[in-house]
Design a protein around this motif. Structure first.
Motif, mmCIF file in Angstrom:
data_model
loop_
_atom_site.group_PDB
_atom_site.id
_atom_site.type_symbol
_atom_site.label_atom_id
_atom_site.label_comp_id
_atom_site.label_asym_id
_atom_site.label_seq_id
_atom_site.Cartn_x
_atom_site.Cartn_y
_atom_site.Cartn_z
ATOM 1 N N VAL A 1 0.857 -1.178 0.000
ATOM 2 C CA VAL A 1 0.000 0.000 0.000
ATOM 3 C C VAL A 1 0.894 1.229 0.000
ATOM 4 C CG1 VAL A 1 -1.767 1.257 1.265
ATOM 5 C CG2 VAL A 1 -1.779 -1.244 1.257
ATOM 6 N N VAL A 2 0.664 2.120 -0.951
ATOM 7 C CA VAL A 2 1.459 3.333 -1.068
ATOM 8 C C VAL A 2 0.610 4.499 -0.585
ATOM 9 C CG1 VAL A 2 2.680 4.852 -2.643
ATOM 10 C CG2 VAL A 2 2.737 2.388 -3.011
ATOM 11 N N ASP A 3 1.120 5.224 0.373
ATOM 12 C CA ASP A 3 0.423 6.397 0.904
ATOM 13 C C ASP A 3 0.775 7.598 0.034
ATOM 14 O OD1 ASP A 3 -0.606 8.520 2.341
ATOM 15 O OD2 ASP A 3 0.108 7.798 4.269
ATOM 16 N N PRO A 4 -0.208 8.195 -0.668
ATOM 17 C CA PRO A 4 0.095 9.315 -1.557
ATOM 18 C C PRO A 4 0.628 10.542 -0.820
ATOM 19 C CG PRO A 4 -2.283 9.013 -1.358
ATOM 20 C CD PRO A 4 -1.625 7.861 -0.659
ATOM 21 N N PHE A 5 0.447 10.608 0.487
ATOM 22 C CA PHE A 5 0.976 11.734 1.242
ATOM 23 C C PHE A 5 2.492 11.819 1.093
ATOM 24 C CE2 PHE A 5 2.805 13.678 5.020
ATOM 25 C CZ PHE A 5 2.091 14.847 5.095
ATOM 26 N N TYR A 6 3.149 10.679 0.999
ATOM 27 C CA TYR A 6 4.604 10.638 0.932
ATOM 28 C C TYR A 6 5.148 10.603 -0.496
ATOM 29 C CZ TYR A 6 4.253 9.891 5.897
ATOM 30 O OH TYR A 6 3.975 10.043 7.232
ATOM 31 N N SER A 7 4.292 10.896 -1.489
ATOM 32 C CA SER A 7 4.771 10.923 -2.874
ATOM 33 C C SER A 7 5.774 12.064 -3.038
ATOM 34 C CB SER A 7 3.603 11.115 -3.842
ATOM 35 O OG SER A 7 3.053 12.413 -3.704
ATOM 36 N N ALA A 8 6.633 11.935 -4.033
ATOM 37 C CA ALA A 8 7.663 12.951 -4.272
ATOM 38 C C ALA A 8 7.039 14.310 -4.553
ATOM 39 C CB ALA A 8 8.552 12.520 -5.435
ATOM 40 N N SER A 9 5.946 14.331 -5.319
ATOM 41 C CA SER A 9 5.329 15.621 -5.648
ATOM 42 C C SER A 9 4.713 16.278 -4.422
ATOM 43 C CB SER A 9 4.285 15.459 -6.753
ATOM 44 O OG SER A 9 3.244 14.604 -6.329
ATOM 45 N N ASN A 10 4.099 15.489 -3.542
ATOM 46 C CA ASN A 10 3.509 16.082 -2.339
ATOM 47 C C ASN A 10 4.582 16.538 -1.371
ATOM 48 O OD1 ASN A 10 1.058 16.832 -0.941
ATOM 49 N ND2 ASN A 10 1.689 15.336 0.590
ATOM 50 N N MET A 11 5.674 15.782 -1.251
ATOM 51 C CA MET A 11 6.758 16.198 -0.362
ATOM 52 C C MET A 11 7.375 17.503 -0.859
ATOM 53 S SD MET A 11 6.530 13.625 1.888
ATOM 54 C CE MET A 11 6.968 14.860 2.923
ATOM 55 N N ALA A 12 7.510 17.661 -2.186
ATOM 56 C CA ALA A 12 8.033 18.909 -2.744
ATOM 57 C C ALA A 12 7.073 20.056 -2.449
ATOM 58 C CB ALA A 12 8.250 18.767 -4.249
ATOM 59 N N HIS A 13 5.769 19.806 -2.560
ATOM 60 C CA HIS A 13 4.763 20.829 -2.262
ATOM 61 C C HIS A 13 4.865 21.260 -0.792
ATOM 62 C CE1 HIS A 13 0.917 22.927 -2.371
ATOM 63 N NE2 HIS A 13 0.565 22.245 -1.303
ATOM 64 N N LEU A 14 5.006 20.301 0.097
ATOM 65 C CA LEU A 14 5.134 20.625 1.523
ATOM 66 C C LEU A 14 6.403 21.425 1.796
ATOM 67 C CD1 LEU A 14 3.978 17.235 3.047
ATOM 68 C CD2 LEU A 14 2.718 19.400 3.063
ATOM 69 N N ARG A 15 7.512 21.052 1.136
ATOM 70 C CA ARG A 15 8.763 21.805 1.323
ATOM 71 C C ARG A 15 8.619 23.246 0.840
ATOM 72 N NH1 ARG A 15 10.951 17.004 -0.792
ATOM 73 N NH2 ARG A 15 11.661 15.668 0.888
ATOM 74 N N ARG A 16 7.939 23.448 -0.294
ATOM 75 C CA ARG A 16 7.716 24.817 -0.788
ATOM 76 C C ARG A 16 6.879 25.612 0.214
ATOM 77 N NH1 ARG A 16 6.934 21.954 -5.617
ATOM 78 N NH2 ARG A 16 4.675 22.121 -5.406
ATOM 79 N N GLY A 17 5.884 24.979 0.796
ATOM 80 C CA GLY A 17 5.057 25.651 1.797
ATOM 81 C C GLY A 17 5.846 26.007 3.039
ATOM 82 N N ILE A 18 6.681 25.104 3.489
ATOM 83 C CA ILE A 18 7.529 25.373 4.661
ATOM 84 C C ILE A 18 8.489 26.510 4.361
ATOM 85 C CG2 ILE A 18 9.378 24.400 6.086
ATOM 86 C CD1 ILE A 18 7.865 21.675 5.792
ATOM 87 N N ASP A 19 9.088 26.490 3.171
ATOM 88 C CA ASP A 19 10.006 27.570 2.785
ATOM 89 C C ASP A 19 9.286 28.912 2.761
ATOM 90 O OD1 ASP A 19 12.065 25.752 2.569
ATOM 91 O OD2 ASP A 19 11.941 25.602 0.372
ATOM 92 N N ALA A 20 8.054 28.928 2.245
ATOM 93 C CA ALA A 20 7.275 30.172 2.191
ATOM 94 C C ALA A 20 6.971 30.671 3.601
ATOM 95 C CB ALA A 20 5.984 29.959 1.401
ATOM 96 N N LEU A 21 6.593 29.770 4.496
ATOM 97 C CA LEU A 21 6.316 30.174 5.879
ATOM 98 C C LEU A 21 7.579 30.681 6.564
ATOM 99 C CD1 LEU A 21 3.919 27.324 7.027
ATOM 100 C CD2 LEU A 21 3.327 29.719 6.606
ATOM 101 N N ASP A 22 8.686 29.988 6.353
ATOM 102 C CA ASP A 22 9.951 30.420 6.943
ATOM 103 C C ASP A 22 10.378 31.791 6.427
ATOM 104 O OD1 ASP A 22 10.115 28.137 8.466
ATOM 105 O OD2 ASP A 22 11.529 27.114 7.113
#
Length: 55
Positions: free
Chosen positions: A14-35
């Motif tokens: 079972v692959v959790d889409p939360f941990y997909s490469a595209s979602n992880m990149a999206h989360l990193r961009r959001g963290i960078d924007a908040l920082d």
């Protein structure tokens, strides 16, 4: 021994889409924007559909 352990597990992976490469990149961009101070604070948004179902 590992063969015996593997027999006890379902062969489906079972692959959790939360941990997909595209979602992880999206989360990193959001963290960078908040920082960088680009976040916008807002009030909690209630889910109205859930409130209707609680009745």
């Amino acid at each position: 021994m590992s063969q015996k352990l593997n027999e006890n597990f379902d062969s489906k992976i079972v692959v959790d889409p939360f941990y997909s490469a595209s979602n992880m990149a999206h989360l990193r961009r959001g963290i960078d924007a908040l920082d960088a101070g680009n976040g916008v604070e807002h009030e909690i948004i209630e889910d109205e559909s859930k409130a209707e179902n609680d009745d």
